[in-house]
Enzyme design. Structure first.
Site, PDB file in Angstrom:
ATOM      1  N   GLY A  84      32.984  44.602  39.079  1.00  0.00           N
ATOM      2  CA  GLY A  84      34.235  43.905  39.460  1.00  0.00           C
ATOM      3  C   GLY A  84      35.332  44.592  39.617  1.00  0.00           C
TER       4      GLY A  84
ATOM      5  N   CYS B  44      37.854  48.870  36.298  1.00  0.00           N
ATOM      6  CA  CYS B  44      36.199  48.221  36.613  1.00  0.00           C
ATOM      7  C   CYS B  44      35.651  48.074  35.443  1.00  0.00           C
ATOM      8  CB  CYS B  44      35.707  49.010  37.069  1.00  0.00           C
ATOM      9  SG  CYS B  44      36.217  49.854  38.905  1.00  0.00           S
ATOM     10  N   ASP B  45      34.691  46.568  35.849  1.00  0.00           N
ATOM     11  CA  ASP B  45      33.029  46.158  34.529  1.00  0.00           C
ATOM     12  C   ASP B  45      32.237  45.859  35.287  1.00  0.00           C
ATOM     13  OD1 ASP B  45      33.313  45.801  31.710  1.00  0.00           O
ATOM     14  OD2 ASP B  45      32.210  44.685  32.277  1.00  0.00           O
ATOM     15  N   SER B  46      31.240  46.654  34.694  1.00  0.00           N
ATOM     16  CA  SER B  46      29.826  46.259  35.552  1.00  0.00           C
ATOM     17  C   SER B  46      29.450  45.340  34.635  1.00  0.00           C
ATOM     18  CB  SER B  46      28.997  47.074  35.870  1.00  0.00           C
ATOM     19  OG  SER B  46      29.304  47.768  36.718  1.00  0.00           O
TER      20      SER B  46
END
EC number: 3.6.1.9
Length: 396
Positions: free
Chosen positions: A105, A68-70
């Site tokens: 994501g 995950c990445d924000s």
């Protein structure tokens, strides 16, 4: 099933834990600062994919990996982690009174089915019109320096978010509804990842750091390993250790010639175990073992059964994974050993590792008591050194 979170974010880990899931955490090491994309949304997608792929590349067994990445988008500009107080202060001033979109994501890779799924969740965030004093005070806490967009909704920055439109969890860093959908796509039902709360025995980072020194350290671990080794049949080299903890006993078993694979519920304890038993430990519940039927020759549990709410659950799982003729070696009567060493009488409440109780319960699962030994402390207090019994059950 091995479920891995490819992120070092405490907020993502806590979100999963609150939802009943205890993942194994492996940090990807991806350099986010050197990754670019056409838009903030695509940047979040790409970083999530890179993180998941980087972790998959380190694995030597099948797993389901979530990356995950924000990224916060305001007026088409991407805002990641500011890194320094100066940048954080500048960004918060630009964000106050504005509306942004928090993109996260999500990339799920299931190595067994060879599937990779990439999705994006986006939530609209409305920011309060902060004063300079509020921004300075917030930056001084250090919180906005290490989070995407320089804010949190589940921490000190929660009061500075006036409204959100979309999934609240996504703003924290991981959309639970989206993850549920991704898992279903690869054939994993959401509830399959739940860790039963009745056997969820975890230690936090502080407790894990001082666990060994408060439990007798290497001398007691060596004594325990020698006792276990004495009860393992000749030629038994592969051992599955339940509640492996910091790996201190497992490492001593390795020194005695065994190949040890360990499970534990505490990610903080496993951080230490991964140093002693690299590549051979993972998050796992002794009551719901991620192991196939009749796959194991020997299972070991040192100081576990006295902690669980129902030892029969563990015995049933041990019997399931053991091959016929396989053995289960476990410590028993731990609570009583410590009480007697301190000059106290037996506990009125029968412990879950009481030998009489275990023998009766084990028999129902085809586990027959056929060996015993013991070892001496040292103990944890100022009293006499306790004697710890160790027994062996054999699978019929």
């Amino acid at each position: 099933m091995r479920f891995v979170l490819a992120s070092q974010s405490p907020a993502r880990l806590q979100t999963l834990r609150n939802a009943g899931i205890e993942p194994e955490v492996i940090v990807s090491g991806v350099d986010e600062d050197n990754v670019t994309a056409e838009s903030p949304a695509e940047l979040a997608r790409l970083l999530a994919a890179l993180k998941a792929r980087a972790v998959v590349a380190t694995l030597d067994e099948h797993a389901t990996v979530l990356g995950c990445d924000s990224v916060l988008e305001i007026d088409g500009v991407a805002y990641g982690k500011p890194g320094t107080p100066e940048v954080a202060r500048e960004r918060l001033r630009a964000m106050r009174g504005q509306v942004g979109i928090l993109h996260t994501g999500h990339t799920l890779i299931d190595t067994e089915s060879k599937q990779e799924i990439r999705e994006l969740a986006s939530t609209k965030v409305y920011f309060a019109d902060l004063t300079d004093a509020e921004i300075d005070a917030y930056v001084a806490t250090g919180e906005p320096l290490v989070v995407a967009g320089s804010f949190t909704v589940d921490g000190l920055g929660g009061a500075y978010v006036t409204r959100i439109e979309g999934d609240h969890h996504n703003v924290v860093g991981l959309s639970l509804p989206l993850l549920r959908t991704l898992l279903a796509t690869v054939g994993i039902p959401w509830h399959a990842l739940w860790t039963p709360r009745k056997t969820r025995l975890t230690y936090d980072r502080t407790e894990a750091a001082r666990y060994d020194e408060t439990r007798g350290g290497e001398p007691r671990a060596q004594a325990a390993a020698q006792a276990v080794h004495a009860l393992l049949p000749t030629g038994t080299n592969r051992v599955l250790e339940l509640a492996v903890g910091t790996g201190i006993v497992g490492a001593e078993l390795v020194a005695l010639g065994h190949l040890v694979h360990g499970f534990d519920l505490s990610a903080d304890m496993l951080r230490h175990a991964k140093v002693r038993l690299p590549g051979h430990v993972a998050v796992g519940d002794a009551g719901v073992l991620p192991v196939g039927d009749r796959r194991v020759d020997a299972v070991v549990a040192v100081w576990l059964l006295h902690l669980v709410d129902d030892s029969e659950v563990v015995l049933g799982e041990v019997a399931r994974v053991l091959r016929p003729g396989g053995v289960f070696v476990t410590t028993v009567e731990k609570t009583e050993a410590s009480r007697f060493a301190d000059g106290r009488g037996p506990n009125e409440v029968r412990s879950q590792d009481g030998l009489t109780r275990l023998v009766a319960r084990a028999a129902a699962y085809g586990l027959v008591l056929d060996g015993a030994t013991s070892f001496v402390g040292p103990g944890r207090g100022a009293g006499a050194e306790p004697v710890y019994p160790v027994v062996r059950f054999r699978r019929a």
